[in-house]
Design a protein around this motif. Sequence first.
Motif, PDB file in Angstrom:
ATOM      1  N   TYR A 126       7.732 -17.249  11.915  1.00 35.57           N
ATOM      2  CA  TYR A 126       8.022 -16.029  11.158  1.00 35.57           C
ATOM      3  C   TYR A 126       9.373 -16.088  10.447  1.00 35.57           C
ATOM      4  O   TYR A 126       9.462 -15.857   9.237  1.00 35.57           O
ATOM      5  CB  TYR A 126       7.985 -14.824  12.097  1.00 35.57           C
ATOM      6  CG  TYR A 126       8.435 -13.532  11.438  1.00 35.57           C
ATOM      7  CD1 TYR A 126       7.608 -12.869  10.539  1.00 35.57           C
ATOM      8  CD2 TYR A 126       9.694 -12.988  11.706  1.00 35.57           C
ATOM      9  CE1 TYR A 126       8.014 -11.703   9.916  1.00 35.57           C
ATOM     10  CE2 TYR A 126      10.106 -11.818  11.093  1.00 35.57           C
ATOM     11  CZ  TYR A 126       9.263 -11.179  10.204  1.00 35.57           C
ATOM     12  OH  TYR A 126       9.682 -10.036   9.582  1.00 35.57           O
ATOM     13  N   LYS A 127      10.446 -16.379  11.156  1.00 36.47           N
ATOM     14  CA  LYS A 127      11.783 -16.289  10.568  1.00 36.47           C
ATOM     15  C   LYS A 127      11.997 -17.265   9.415  1.00 36.47           C
ATOM     16  O   LYS A 127      12.745 -16.981   8.473  1.00 36.47           O
ATOM     17  CB  LYS A 127      12.847 -16.521  11.641  1.00 36.47           C
ATOM     18  CG  LYS A 127      13.071 -15.344  12.577  1.00 36.47           C
ATOM     19  CD  LYS A 127      14.247 -15.633  13.495  1.00 36.47           C
ATOM     20  CE  LYS A 127      14.607 -14.449  14.356  1.00 36.47           C
ATOM     21  NZ  LYS A 127      15.772 -14.731  15.228  1.00 36.47           N
ATOM     22  N   SER A 128      11.343 -18.402   9.467  1.00 39.76           N
ATOM     23  CA  SER A 128      11.600 -19.429   8.455  1.00 39.76           C
ATOM     24  C   SER A 128      10.562 -19.468   7.338  1.00 39.76           C
ATOM     25  O   SER A 128      10.822 -20.087   6.293  1.00 39.76           O
ATOM     26  CB  SER A 128      11.671 -20.809   9.121  1.00 39.76           C
ATOM     27  OG  SER A 128      10.472 -21.104   9.812  1.00 39.76           O
ATOM     28  N   THR A 129       9.414 -18.822   7.485  1.00 37.94           N
ATOM     29  CA  THR A 129       8.366 -18.962   6.462  1.00 37.94           C
ATOM     30  C   THR A 129       7.903 -17.641   5.857  1.00 37.94           C
ATOM     31  O   THR A 129       7.208 -17.652   4.845  1.00 37.94           O
ATOM     32  CB  THR A 129       7.126 -19.671   7.044  1.00 37.94           C
ATOM     33  OG1 THR A 129       6.472 -18.819   8.000  1.00 37.94           O
ATOM     34  CG2 THR A 129       7.502 -20.990   7.699  1.00 37.94           C
ATOM     35  N   TYR A 130       8.269 -16.508   6.444  1.00 39.95           N
ATOM     36  CA  TYR A 130       7.739 -15.232   5.950  1.00 39.95           C
ATOM     37  C   TYR A 130       8.384 -14.871   4.617  1.00 39.95           C
ATOM     38  O   TYR A 130       9.592 -15.020   4.431  1.00 39.95           O
ATOM     39  CB  TYR A 130       8.007 -14.120   6.962  1.00 39.95           C
ATOM     40  CG  TYR A 130       7.125 -12.901   6.783  1.00 39.95           C
ATOM     41  CD1 TYR A 130       5.867 -12.842   7.353  1.00 39.95           C
ATOM     42  CD2 TYR A 130       7.569 -11.805   6.041  1.00 39.95           C
ATOM     43  CE1 TYR A 130       5.050 -11.737   7.194  1.00 39.95           C
ATOM     44  CE2 TYR A 130       6.766 -10.690   5.881  1.00 39.95           C
ATOM     45  CZ  TYR A 130       5.509 -10.658   6.457  1.00 39.95           C
ATOM     46  OH  TYR A 130       4.706  -9.560   6.292  1.00 39.95           O
ATOM     47  N   THR A 200      -1.650  -2.783  -1.491  1.00 38.11           N
ATOM     48  CA  THR A 200      -0.382  -2.976  -2.206  1.00 38.11           C
ATOM     49  C   THR A 200       0.783  -3.012  -1.222  1.00 38.11           C
ATOM     50  O   THR A 200       1.764  -3.727  -1.448  1.00 38.11           O
ATOM     51  CB  THR A 200      -0.150  -1.875  -3.257  1.00 38.11           C
ATOM     52  OG1 THR A 200       0.082  -0.618  -2.620  1.00 38.11           O
ATOM     53  CG2 THR A 200      -1.330  -1.759  -4.200  1.00 38.11           C
ATOM     54  N   PHE A 201       0.677  -2.241  -0.100  1.00 41.19           N
ATOM     55  CA  PHE A 201       1.727  -2.320   0.922  1.00 41.19           C
ATOM     56  C   PHE A 201       1.845  -3.753   1.436  1.00 41.19           C
ATOM     57  O   PHE A 201       2.945  -4.286   1.599  1.00 41.19           O
ATOM     58  CB  PHE A 201       1.409  -1.401   2.104  1.00 41.19           C
ATOM     59  CG  PHE A 201       1.299   0.057   1.775  1.00 41.19           C
ATOM     60  CD1 PHE A 201       1.760   0.568   0.575  1.00 41.19           C
ATOM     61  CD2 PHE A 201       0.711   0.937   2.675  1.00 41.19           C
ATOM     62  CE1 PHE A 201       1.651   1.926   0.274  1.00 41.19           C
ATOM     63  CE2 PHE A 201       0.593   2.280   2.400  1.00 41.19           C
ATOM     64  CZ  PHE A 201       1.061   2.777   1.191  1.00 41.19           C
ATOM     65  N   SER A 202       0.687  -4.376   1.687  1.00 45.47           N
ATOM     66  CA  SER A 202       0.695  -5.723   2.268  1.00 45.47           C
ATOM     67  C   SER A 202       1.127  -6.776   1.248  1.00 45.47           C
ATOM     68  O   SER A 202       1.659  -7.821   1.629  1.00 45.47           O
ATOM     69  CB  SER A 202      -0.697  -6.060   2.816  1.00 45.47           C
ATOM     70  OG  SER A 202      -1.624  -6.264   1.763  1.00 45.47           O
ATOM     71  N   ARG A 203       0.897  -6.522  -0.027  1.00 38.25           N
ATOM     72  CA  ARG A 203       1.289  -7.476  -1.063  1.00 38.25           C
ATOM     73  C   ARG A 203       2.762  -7.312  -1.460  1.00 38.25           C
ATOM     74  O   ARG A 203       3.358  -8.216  -2.042  1.00 38.25           O
ATOM     75  CB  ARG A 203       0.396  -7.307  -2.294  1.00 38.25           C
ATOM     76  CG  ARG A 203      -1.006  -7.851  -2.091  1.00 38.25           C
ATOM     77  CD  ARG A 203      -1.933  -7.563  -3.256  1.00 38.25           C
ATOM     78  NE  ARG A 203      -1.453  -8.094  -4.532  1.00 38.25           N
ATOM     79  CZ  ARG A 203      -1.529  -9.367  -4.918  1.00 38.25           C
ATOM     80  NH1 ARG A 203      -2.087 -10.259  -4.092  1.00 38.25           N
ATOM     81  NH2 ARG A 203      -1.083  -9.757  -6.085  1.00 38.25           N
ATOM     82  N   GLY A 204       3.332  -6.145  -1.164  1.00 38.57           N
ATOM     83  CA  GLY A 204       4.724  -5.906  -1.489  1.00 38.57           C
ATOM     84  C   GLY A 204       5.672  -6.409  -0.417  1.00 38.57           C
ATOM     85  O   GLY A 204       5.276  -7.044   0.557  1.00 38.57           O
ATOM     86  N   GLY A 205       6.949  -6.102  -0.600  1.00 32.11           N
ATOM     87  CA  GLY A 205       7.961  -6.582   0.337  1.00 32.11           C
ATOM     88  C   GLY A 205       7.916  -5.852   1.664  1.00 32.11           C
ATOM     89  O   GLY A 205       7.484  -4.703   1.758  1.00 32.11           O
ATOM     90  N   GLY A 206       8.380  -6.539   2.688  1.00 32.57           N
ATOM     91  CA  GLY A 206       8.422  -5.949   4.015  1.00 32.57           C
ATOM     92  C   GLY A 206       8.508  -7.022   5.075  1.00 32.57           C
ATOM     93  O   GLY A 206       8.734  -8.204   4.775  1.00 32.57           O
ATOM     94  N   GLY A 207       8.336  -6.627   6.311  1.00 35.75           N
ATOM     95  CA  GLY A 207       8.418  -7.589   7.403  1.00 35.75           C
ATOM     96  C   GLY A 207       8.037  -6.942   8.716  1.00 35.75           C
ATOM     97  O   GLY A 207       7.511  -5.823   8.763  1.00 35.75           O
ATOM     98  N   PHE A 208       8.314  -7.651   9.803  1.00 34.27           N
ATOM     99  CA  PHE A 208       8.015  -7.164  11.139  1.00 34.27           C
ATOM    100  C   PHE A 208       9.299  -6.854  11.892  1.00 34.27           C
ATOM    101  O   PHE A 208      10.292  -7.578  11.786  1.00 34.27           O
ATOM    102  CB  PHE A 208       7.199  -8.197  11.929  1.00 34.27           C
ATOM    103  CG  PHE A 208       5.763  -8.273  11.502  1.00 34.27           C
ATOM    104  CD1 PHE A 208       4.839  -7.357  11.985  1.00 34.27           C
ATOM    105  CD2 PHE A 208       5.340  -9.236  10.598  1.00 34.27           C
ATOM    106  CE1 PHE A 208       3.515  -7.414  11.591  1.00 34.27           C
ATOM    107  CE2 PHE A 208       4.019  -9.300  10.193  1.00 34.27           C
ATOM    108  CZ  PHE A 208       3.102  -8.381  10.691  1.00 34.27           C
ATOM    109  N   ILE A 209       9.267  -5.771  12.637  1.00 39.11           N
ATOM    110  CA  ILE A 209      10.362  -5.443  13.546  1.00 39.11           C
ATOM    111  C   ILE A 209      10.151  -6.157  14.876  1.00 39.11           C
ATOM    112  O   ILE A 209      11.086  -6.736  15.439  1.00 39.11           O
ATOM    113  CB  ILE A 209      10.451  -3.921  13.749  1.00 39.11           C
ATOM    114  CG1 ILE A 209      10.712  -3.230  12.409  1.00 39.11           C
ATOM    115  CG2 ILE A 209      11.545  -3.577  14.753  1.00 39.11           C
ATOM    116  CD1 ILE A 209      10.620  -1.713  12.477  1.00 39.11           C
TER     117      ILE A 209
END
Length: 525
Positions: A126-130, A200-209
């Motif tokens: 996750y940290k290196s490829t997301y 569109t939420f999934s295609r836009g920016g964001g991440g996991f907590i």
Amino acid sequence: EQHGPHLPVQVDERAVVDYGVVRQQGNGFDHEAYADPGTFAGADPDPTLDGGDEIAFMAKDAGAPAADRPDPAGVEPGTRARVEISDPLDPEADHVVYLFRSDGSLDPAAGRSYVDYDFALDSGAYKSTYDFNGVPNVEADAPPANPEGSTVTTPAYTQSLLSRWVTDGLTLRTGAAPSADILDGDKAQVGRGCLRSELTFSRGGGGFIANVSGPVRAIRSQIGANSGTYTQRDDVFYERRQDTFTHLRVHAGISQISQFRDYSANAIGMTYRNSAYPAGVTIDGVPDAGIPVPPGSTAMQPAVDWEQVTGAAGSIVTTTRIDTNLPGYTPGSFYRDQGASPTFGQCGGYADYLSYGTSGNELRSSGANTDPTLGSAYRLSAARTTFFDPPNGSAADAGRRADQVDAPLEAAVVAEEPGPPLLRLRPTGRKRRIEPGGRIRTRLLVRNRGATTATGVEVCARVPERAGSAGRCRSIDALRAGASKRVGLVIVASGQAGSPIRVTYRVTAENAERDRLAVTIRVER
């Protein structure tokens, strides 16, 4: 008693984190969240059990008090904590779990696991490829960014998770055999359309907590929904239940939001019902007069307390409760069963364009700002609870689940050593309602959780003067240790009473500290 002395228990660490760091962009803010060393939320700086952390175990594993039993092997002496679990809908059915600090030799899972969450990001670590920025042209009819092959599996259901915000598969496992995949997508829309949706939420920016998989529950906490930069969703998966908490943080202008499950053709033949239309209709892709569709592209159907989809494969009961101070807030619901001819926007990219039993909740508001990084902000948080129940459920079953959501189990740590009386108040039965100028009798359960008899017990109620009044107090000469007694107190509403009336109950005794209980009573005009 069912499984022996060692029960599964899980500690989930929480800490105050910088959401800008979590989201990998500036202009963040600090907020308490689940900790995860595998994400940019990081590990909890305090590795010990602190006030922000959560301890999870299953109420079904609780049993009778065991004060006469010695501490089990593998625990530190003197760390026994007795946790009493009570049910407001069944006040007599109290149970106990004992927690201890382990000496390091015990497995907290006790060799069992109620849920298995496999977070599987296609790109790798996750940290290196997301990709925290998402992809260009988020409105395109194309697959989500950062695709996954993640799954959640329990004895009651299996879900497949394609990306942030996108659940594209659901198999029920409470019937005689696992069902086929009955879900096309767990969908969200802004303003009834595809300009802004879960795709569109999934295609836009964001991440996991955080992504947490433990023996008792799994946690999937995500952030970022297009211009709702810090909009957050926490899914907490249990063996037969899923809690979905959505915290809206978005600029002004978002005035209508829909959240609904769109089922697949495999759900044909199942029954859909809700609290407004408890008789239900058959899911078949053909509009049914049993649940009228109002005219207008944005008109909402009545707000509901619960929804149920049920059949031979199993049952899904869903409740949604909204906490908000947004001006103009109006709750509603959504149901369409239109097959290949839906009259609302059906967003593709990962899903089909069909409508089978499409159902969920909607809301309208003024659309004021809810993003704290943009200045003064209002609040909107939604709690959706999903139960995965046995086949062929009834409206009564669904109503009981809604009652359980509104009156959840309670847990309290109490001292095991002999000591003074410990009085506790609890309302019994369902929430009551009152008319202006009317009167009702409210019922309470007084319980002595201490180790000695309470004497000179008195239970009283207090109502704000302008809202109404309370009847006389009730007395109990003595209440022995472990005993309980039901009392009834009369509440009278003034002719000008508004909603709700806040009633404060108090129990006192000659030899015990008092306990208070605040209850709101809805006024119906």
